[in-house]
Design a protein around this motif. Structure first.
Motif, short mmCIF file in Angstrom:
data_model
loop_
_atom_site.label_atom_id
_atom_site.label_comp_id
_atom_site.label_asym_id
_atom_site.label_seq_id
_atom_site.Cartn_x
_atom_site.Cartn_y
_atom_site.Cartn_z
N ASP A 88 0.72 -1.16 0.06
CA ASP A 88 0.04 0.20 0.09
C ASP A 88 0.84 1.28 -0.05
N ALA A 89 1.91 1.18 0.64
CA ALA A 89 2.74 2.41 0.81
C ALA A 89 3.59 2.91 -0.57
N LEU A 90 3.65 1.92 -1.42
CA LEU A 90 4.28 2.19 -2.70
C LEU A 90 3.03 2.54 -3.87
N ALA A 91 1.91 1.90 -3.75
CA ALA A 91 0.65 1.87 -4.57
C ALA A 91 0.63 3.04 -5.54
N ALA A 92 0.53 4.20 -4.99
CA ALA A 92 0.02 5.38 -5.64
C ALA A 92 1.23 5.90 -6.32
N ASP A 93 2.49 5.87 -5.73
CA ASP A 93 3.43 6.56 -6.36
C ASP A 93 3.85 5.43 -7.64
N VAL A 94 3.52 4.00 -7.45
CA VAL A 94 4.03 3.41 -8.60
C VAL A 94 3.27 3.65 -9.79
N HIS A 95 1.90 3.45 -9.26
CA HIS A 95 0.79 3.74 -10.53
C HIS A 95 0.94 4.98 -11.02
N ASP A 96 1.05 6.14 -10.41
CA ASP A 96 1.52 7.35 -11.18
C ASP A 96 2.64 7.24 -11.90
N ARG A 97 3.78 6.60 -11.53
CA ARG A 97 4.90 6.73 -12.34
C ARG A 97 4.85 5.88 -13.70
N VAL A 98 4.20 4.75 -13.50
CA VAL A 98 3.87 3.88 -14.62
C VAL A 98 2.96 4.51 -15.68
N ARG A 99 1.95 5.24 -15.28
CA ARG A 99 1.15 6.04 -16.12
C ARG A 99 1.91 7.05 -16.89
N ALA A 100 3.09 7.88 -15.97
CA ALA A 100 3.71 8.85 -16.79
C ALA A 100 4.68 8.25 -17.57
N LYS A 101 5.30 7.25 -17.25
CA LYS A 101 6.34 6.40 -18.25
C LYS A 101 5.69 6.10 -19.55
N LEU A 102 4.34 5.58 -19.33
CA LEU A 102 3.81 5.26 -20.66
C LEU A 102 3.33 6.25 -21.53
N VAL A 103 3.21 7.35 -21.11
CA VAL A 103 3.05 8.72 -21.81
C VAL A 103 4.40 9.09 -22.41
N ARG A 104 5.38 9.46 -21.36
CA ARG A 104 6.54 9.93 -21.87
C ARG A 104 7.59 9.06 -22.65
N GLU A 105 7.74 7.81 -22.42
CA GLU A 105 8.78 6.90 -22.95
C GLU A 105 8.40 5.56 -22.69
N PRO A 106 7.15 5.33 -23.39
CA PRO A 106 6.54 3.58 -23.24
C PRO A 106 7.77 2.69 -23.58
N ILE A 107 8.75 2.90 -24.46
CA ILE A 107 9.86 1.87 -24.79
C ILE A 107 11.17 2.40 -24.61
N GLU A 108 11.95 1.59 -23.99
CA GLU A 108 13.29 2.16 -24.02
C GLU A 108 14.43 1.54 -24.82
N ASP A 109 13.78 0.28 -25.45
CA ASP A 109 14.78 -0.25 -26.36
C ASP A 109 13.85 -1.05 -27.14
N LEU A 110 14.07 -0.83 -28.55
CA LEU A 110 13.24 -1.37 -29.64
C LEU A 110 13.92 -2.06 -30.35
N ARG A 111 13.67 -3.40 -30.96
CA ARG A 111 14.37 -4.31 -31.83
C ARG A 111 13.48 -4.58 -32.95
N ILE A 112 13.76 -3.99 -34.01
CA ILE A 112 12.97 -4.31 -35.38
C ILE A 112 13.61 -5.64 -35.91
N ASP A 113 12.54 -6.63 -35.88
CA ASP A 113 12.94 -8.07 -36.08
C ASP A 113 12.87 -8.59 -37.35
N PHE A 114 14.20 -9.25 -37.80
CA PHE A 114 14.19 -9.87 -39.08
C PHE A 114 14.47 -11.36 -39.12
N GLU A 115 14.56 -11.90 -37.70
CA GLU A 115 14.62 -13.46 -37.49
C GLU A 115 13.40 -14.07 -37.14
#
Length: 428
Positions: A88-115
């Protein structure tokens, strides 16, 4: 005062000098093989997108789909915490940061796959897709919409697909050069490596490309994907992955564990292929020891259980993914693969809970170490290095902020870099 007390010794200076000369080669070898952390940001995940599916809006589309899944199945902090078991002590902060991350930078590393994610196609079709991928990556870097890390996974160095893989890589890199040069966050993945000689072949290939374009030698690095038994244990009974790192001649950036290919090669049935299977733990332990101190990072694999369908099914898949990511983090595998947009909420929830949950304790231990204040745990330099590395990873991914780290430790980012044994950190 100022005078040094004379102490008695028995050994002549020539003894010390002789030992130094005898170990000079060892000293040089240690420095070459074990340079330590490269000091750059490591992404928390890699997202794989087939070469024909990659588009200019892929990153934003994944972020929007992830946000939609979060809103539909865990619209607030309490709902997300109830599904995943976040304190419970982490819930609000984690949820808010997850939403912000998905808006700001949803993917940190993208691999275009040819395999595997792309499969065999007519040559003209793969040529066009590789050229298109280069143009899209170049444009994303130009307009500021690129992920911090982007690149391709080519086909492997086995005879049946070798020429095709080399051609795709050539087209992609040439396209980037023609569009203005190689981006700083470029990442290439060499899959299904079985022999160290295949890694050497990749090195020679990149050397030839660098020479053709007047690039600095060593400019292009690559990941080695560990997804065959031969990459862990060779026919002679010797561990192979360390030889592959050596064969990369300083170009290996990371080792990526391939969950399903490796499990299948060990005979594990499909129902039991998972990141937490004993064969996976063994392979990753070998990878971890082989890479320690070399500057080569580790990435765990993925789960193929997708969070789709009814809310109950999504929650079940989320709990599985969250648990696997949390388990990997505790075992020092700080990166993994994500296969679906709805994996992103639980990826970031697990990562943020991991770093925020341990923030105050890690900060207190590090502050006490720096102040030599003691406490109930007596930490050594190696532990201080790990503590500062932990805080730096949390900063890099957005789990924690530099202001709160400074408040809790009294340290700056530069201080943390120094304690972690990193050179001055860069953006990527």
């Amino acid at each position: 005062m100022g005078q040094q007390e004379t102490v008695a010794t028995s050994l002549a200076d020539t003894v010390r000098e002789g030992i130094g000369a005898a170990l000079a080669q060892v000293d040089a070898d240690l420095a070459r093989r074990y340079p330590g952390d490269p000091g750059t940001r490591q992404p928390v995940h890699t997202v794989y997108v087939p070469g024909d599916a990659f588009a200019a809006d892929t990153l934003r589309s994944w972020g929007d789909q992830a946000l939609a899944a979060l809103d539909a199945h865990a619209p607030d902090a309490g709902a997300l915490a109830a599904v995943l078991g976040i304190p419970d002590a982490l819930a609000a902060d984690v949820h808010d940061r997850v939403r912000a991350k998905l808006v700001r930078e949803p993917i940190e590393d993208l691999r275009i796959d040819f395999e595997d994610g792309y499969g065999p196609r007519p040559d003209a079709e793969e040529d066009a897709a590789a050229a298109r991928a280069a143009a899209l990556v170049a444009a994303a870097n130009e307009n500021g919409t690129a992920a911090p890390y982007m690149g391709i996974r080519m086909k492997c160095m086995e005879a049946a697909v070798r020429d095709r893989g080399i051609r795709t890589l050539d087209i992609f890199l040439t396209g980037l050069m023609e569009a203005g040069g190689l981006p700083g966050g470029l990442v290439l993945t060499l899959p299904k490596v079985t022999y160290a000689e295949q890694v050497t072949a990749m090195v020679r290939l990149l050397e030839a490309f660098e020479k053709a374009h007047g690039l600095e030698s060593g400019r292009i690095g690559f990941e080695i994907q560990i997804e065959t038994t031969q990459s862990i244990l060779g026919a002679d009974g010797r561990a192979t992955v360390a030889r592959m790192i050596e064969a990369a001649e300083g170009r290996a950036t990371s080792l990526h564990y391939g969950t399903f290919d490796y499990s299948a090669s060990c005979g594990v049935s499909a129902a039991h292929q998972s990141l937490d299977h004993p064969v996976a733990d063994h392979a990753k332990a070998v990878m971890q020891v082989a890479a320690a101190g070399t500057g080569v990072r580790l990435s765990d694999g993925s789960t193929n259980v997708l969070p789709v369908g009814t809310t109950d099914r999504v929650h079940e898949a989320w709990r599985l993914h969250y648990g696997l990511v949390s388990r990997s983090l505790a075992r020092a595998y700080y990166q993994g693969w994500d296969m679906h947009p709805a994996h992103l909420p639980t990826r970031y929830a697990a990562v943020y809970a991991f770093y925020r949950g341990g923030l105050e304790q890690a900060a207190a231990r590090l502050a006490a170490y720096v102040a030599k204040a003691g406490g109930d745990v007596m930490d050594e330099p190696a532990t201080a290095k790990a503590l500062s590395g932990y805080l730096l990873r949390g900063l890099d991914c957005g789990a924690v902020d530099i202001a709160e780290v400074a408040r809790l430790t009294g340290l700056t980012r530069a201080d943390l870099d120094a304690l972690a044994g990193r050179p001055t950190a860069t953006a990527v």
